[in-house]
Design a protein around this motif. Structure first.
Motif, PDB file in Angstrom:
ATOM      1  N   MET A 110      -6.448   5.510   2.087  1.00 50.28           N
ATOM      2  CA  MET A 110      -6.395   5.745   0.663  1.00 50.28           C
ATOM      3  C   MET A 110      -5.263   6.709   0.290  1.00 50.28           C
ATOM      4  O   MET A 110      -4.647   6.568  -0.747  1.00 50.28           O
ATOM      5  N   VAL A 111      -5.019   7.672   1.193  1.00 48.80           N
ATOM      6  CA  VAL A 111      -3.933   8.619   0.956  1.00 48.80           C
ATOM      7  C   VAL A 111      -2.598   7.881   0.914  1.00 48.80           C
ATOM      8  O   VAL A 111      -1.738   8.177   0.070  1.00 48.80           O
ATOM      9  N   ARG A 112      -2.433   6.913   1.810  1.00 47.04           N
ATOM     10  CA  ARG A 112      -1.188   6.143   1.858  1.00 47.04           C
ATOM     11  C   ARG A 112      -0.951   5.391   0.546  1.00 47.04           C
ATOM     12  O   ARG A 112       0.166   5.339   0.051  1.00 47.04           O
ATOM     13  N   VAL A 113      -1.994   4.808  -0.002  1.00 48.03           N
ATOM     14  CA  VAL A 113      -1.869   4.036  -1.238  1.00 48.03           C
ATOM     15  C   VAL A 113      -1.459   4.944  -2.394  1.00 48.03           C
ATOM     16  O   VAL A 113      -0.521   4.644  -3.137  1.00 48.03           O
ATOM     17  N   VAL A 114      -2.151   6.055  -2.544  1.00 47.38           N
ATOM     18  CA  VAL A 114      -1.858   6.973  -3.644  1.00 47.38           C
ATOM     19  C   VAL A 114      -0.456   7.562  -3.491  1.00 47.38           C
ATOM     20  O   VAL A 114       0.317   7.617  -4.456  1.00 47.38           O
ATOM     21  N   LEU A 115      -0.110   7.968  -2.288  1.00 44.82           N
ATOM     22  CA  LEU A 115       1.215   8.554  -2.044  1.00 44.82           C
ATOM     23  C   LEU A 115       2.318   7.530  -2.296  1.00 44.82           C
ATOM     24  O   LEU A 115       3.325   7.832  -2.952  1.00 44.82           O
ATOM     25  N   SER A 116       2.128   6.314  -1.818  1.00 45.72           N
ATOM     26  CA  SER A 116       3.116   5.263  -2.030  1.00 45.72           C
ATOM     27  C   SER A 116       3.267   4.959  -3.516  1.00 45.72           C
ATOM     28  O   SER A 116       4.378   4.794  -4.025  1.00 45.72           O
ATOM     29  N   PHE A 117       2.147   4.896  -4.225  1.00 42.90           N
ATOM     30  CA  PHE A 117       2.195   4.631  -5.661  1.00 42.90           C
ATOM     31  C   PHE A 117       2.960   5.728  -6.395  1.00 42.90           C
ATOM     32  O   PHE A 117       3.814   5.441  -7.240  1.00 42.90           O
ATOM     33  N   PHE A 159      17.543  -7.425  -5.090  1.00 44.50           N
ATOM     34  CA  PHE A 159      17.385  -7.267  -3.640  1.00 44.50           C
ATOM     35  C   PHE A 159      16.840  -5.880  -3.306  1.00 44.50           C
ATOM     36  O   PHE A 159      15.934  -5.741  -2.470  1.00 44.50           O
ATOM     37  N   SER A 160      17.344  -4.859  -3.962  1.00 48.79           N
ATOM     38  CA  SER A 160      16.873  -3.493  -3.718  1.00 48.79           C
ATOM     39  C   SER A 160      15.414  -3.329  -4.134  1.00 48.79           C
ATOM     40  O   SER A 160      14.635  -2.671  -3.439  1.00 48.79           O
ATOM     41  N   ALA A 161      15.041  -3.907  -5.268  1.00 49.61           N
ATOM     42  CA  ALA A 161      13.651  -3.811  -5.724  1.00 49.61           C
ATOM     43  C   ALA A 161      12.706  -4.486  -4.734  1.00 49.61           C
ATOM     44  O   ALA A 161      11.637  -3.949  -4.414  1.00 49.61           O
ATOM     45  N   ILE A 162      13.103  -5.646  -4.227  1.00 49.58           N
ATOM     46  CA  ILE A 162      12.278  -6.348  -3.237  1.00 49.58           C
ATOM     47  C   ILE A 162      12.172  -5.509  -1.966  1.00 49.58           C
ATOM     48  O   ILE A 162      11.091  -5.375  -1.375  1.00 49.58           O
ATOM     49  N   THR A 163      13.269  -4.926  -1.532  1.00 53.40           N
ATOM     50  CA  THR A 163      13.273  -4.110  -0.312  1.00 53.40           C
ATOM     51  C   THR A 163      12.401  -2.878  -0.471  1.00 53.40           C
ATOM     52  O   THR A 163      11.629  -2.529   0.425  1.00 53.40           O
ATOM     53  N   ILE A 164      12.508  -2.201  -1.598  1.00 52.09           N
ATOM     54  CA  ILE A 164      11.690  -1.015  -1.843  1.00 52.09           C
ATOM     55  C   ILE A 164      10.209  -1.391  -1.877  1.00 52.09           C
ATOM     56  O   ILE A 164       9.361  -0.688  -1.326  1.00 52.09           O
ATOM     57  N   GLY A 165       9.892  -2.518  -2.488  1.00 55.26           N
ATOM     58  CA  GLY A 165       8.509  -2.986  -2.495  1.00 55.26           C
ATOM     59  C   GLY A 165       7.999  -3.311  -1.097  1.00 55.26           C
ATOM     60  O   GLY A 165       6.848  -3.007  -0.750  1.00 55.26           O
ATOM     61  N   THR A 166       8.847  -3.911  -0.296  1.00 55.75           N
ATOM     62  CA  THR A 166       8.474  -4.227   1.087  1.00 55.75           C
ATOM     63  C   THR A 166       8.262  -2.961   1.905  1.00 55.75           C
ATOM     64  O   THR A 166       7.300  -2.862   2.685  1.00 55.75           O
ATOM     65  N   LEU A 167       9.150  -1.992   1.741  1.00 61.10           N
ATOM     66  CA  LEU A 167       8.986  -0.720   2.449  1.00 61.10           C
ATOM     67  C   LEU A 167       7.693  -0.018   2.034  1.00 61.10           C
ATOM     68  O   LEU A 167       6.968   0.529   2.868  1.00 61.10           O
ATOM     69  N   SER A 168       7.402  -0.058   0.756  1.00 63.09           N
ATOM     70  CA  SER A 168       6.172   0.555   0.269  1.00 63.09           C
ATOM     71  C   SER A 168       4.944  -0.173   0.804  1.00 63.09           C
ATOM     72  O   SER A 168       3.960   0.461   1.194  1.00 63.09           O
ATOM     73  N   GLY A 169       5.007  -1.491   0.832  1.00 63.09           N
ATOM     74  CA  GLY A 169       3.903  -2.271   1.395  1.00 63.09           C
ATOM     75  C   GLY A 169       3.686  -1.964   2.863  1.00 63.09           C
ATOM     76  O   GLY A 169       2.545  -1.865   3.328  1.00 63.09           O
ATOM     77  N   ALA A 170       4.770  -1.809   3.598  1.00 62.62           N
ATOM     78  CA  ALA A 170       4.656  -1.460   5.022  1.00 62.62           C
ATOM     79  C   ALA A 170       4.050  -0.073   5.179  1.00 62.62           C
ATOM     80  O   ALA A 170       3.230   0.153   6.077  1.00 62.62           O
ATOM     81  N   ASP A 176       0.766  -0.650   7.297  1.00 61.57           N
ATOM     82  CA  ASP A 176       1.031  -0.457   8.725  1.00 61.57           C
ATOM     83  C   ASP A 176       0.602   0.941   9.153  1.00 61.57           C
ATOM     84  O   ASP A 176       1.294   1.920   8.904  1.00 61.57           O
ATOM     85  N   GLN A 177      -0.541   1.023   9.807  1.00 61.14           N
ATOM     86  CA  GLN A 177      -1.084   2.310  10.224  1.00 61.14           C
ATOM     87  C   GLN A 177      -0.275   2.943  11.358  1.00 61.14           C
ATOM     88  O   GLN A 177      -0.390   4.147  11.596  1.00 61.14           O
ATOM     89  N   THR A 178       0.542   2.146  12.057  1.00 63.73           N
ATOM     90  CA  THR A 178       1.360   2.705  13.138  1.00 63.73           C
ATOM     91  C   THR A 178       2.604   3.419  12.594  1.00 63.73           C
ATOM     92  O   THR A 178       3.215   4.203  13.303  1.00 63.73           O
ATOM     93  N   LEU A 179       2.972   3.133  11.350  1.00 67.47           N
ATOM     94  CA  LEU A 179       4.121   3.778  10.707  1.00 67.47           C
ATOM     95  C   LEU A 179       3.667   5.122  10.141  1.00 67.47           C
ATOM     96  O   LEU A 179       2.707   5.185   9.374  1.00 67.47           O
ATOM     97  N   SER A 180       4.346   6.176  10.548  1.00 63.09           N
ATOM     98  CA  SER A 180       3.961   7.488  10.026  1.00 63.09           C
ATOM     99  C   SER A 180       4.326   7.579   8.549  1.00 63.09           C
ATOM    100  O   SER A 180       5.292   6.957   8.090  1.00 63.09           O
ATOM    101  N   ILE A 181       3.544   8.353   7.829  1.00 63.39           N
ATOM    102  CA  ILE A 181       3.788   8.511   6.396  1.00 63.39           C
ATOM    103  C   ILE A 181       5.167   9.127   6.158  1.00 63.39           C
ATOM    104  O   ILE A 181       5.896   8.699   5.261  1.00 63.39           O
ATOM    105  N   GLY A 182       5.545  10.087   6.989  1.00 62.25           N
ATOM    106  CA  GLY A 182       6.857  10.725   6.848  1.00 62.25           C
ATOM    107  C   GLY A 182       7.998   9.745   7.007  1.00 62.25           C
ATOM    108  O   GLY A 182       8.940   9.732   6.209  1.00 62.25           O
ATOM    109  N   ASN A 183       7.924   8.901   8.044  1.00 59.80           N
ATOM    110  CA  ASN A 183       8.988   7.911   8.258  1.00 59.80           C
ATOM    111  C   ASN A 183       9.036   6.890   7.126  1.00 59.80           C
ATOM    112  O   ASN A 183      10.114   6.460   6.710  1.00 59.80           O
ATOM    113  N   GLY A 184       7.872   6.499   6.620  1.00 60.77           N
ATOM    114  CA  GLY A 184       7.842   5.561   5.500  1.00 60.77           C
ATOM    115  C   GLY A 184       8.463   6.142   4.252  1.00 60.77           C
ATOM    116  O   GLY A 184       9.221   5.473   3.546  1.00 60.77           O
TER     117      GLY A 184
END
Length: 103
Positions: free
Chosen positions: A1-8, A32-43, A47-55
């Motif tokens: 839940m923290v990931r969702v709120v932080l990403s939002f 293209f940038s908007a799609i990429t940013i959305g994809t990064l946010s979705g990841a 993706d629980q293996t991706l650290s919040i800091g790296n994301g």
């Protein structure tokens, strides 16, 4: 839940900084940038293996690059021509070929 709120929240802040545009106002690079940013946010959210800091670093880095290129297109006519150029469709042996970097 923290990931969702932080990403939002990060997406909301980045959208305000980068400026909102409707799809009809976007050039290919902005789309293209908007799609990429959305994809990064979705990841970041899924993706629980991706650290919040790296994301967050990836989101911020991509947004900063998008802003820099946006400024460059305003300041430099050559950069604007390269980024905003309309693709040229050509016909070669009855197959359509899209030439992007032609004069």
């Amino acid at each position: 839940m923290v990931r969702v709120v932080l990403s939002f929240l990060v997406l909301l802040i980045l959208t305000r900084i980068m400026g909102r545009k409707e799809i009809s106002q976007m050039n290919f690079f902005n789309f293209f940038s908007a799609i990429t940013i959305g994809t990064l946010s979705g990841a970041l959210v899924t993706d629980q293996t991706l650290s919040i800091g790296n994301g967050l670093i990836a989101l911020l880095a991509w947004s900063i690059l998008t802003i820099i290129i946006g400024i460059m297109t305003i300041k430099s006519k050559k950069t604007k021509q390269l980024i905003d150029r309309e693709p040229i469709i050509s016909l070669f042996h009855l197959n359509f070929i899209q030439a992007i970097f032609t004069n």
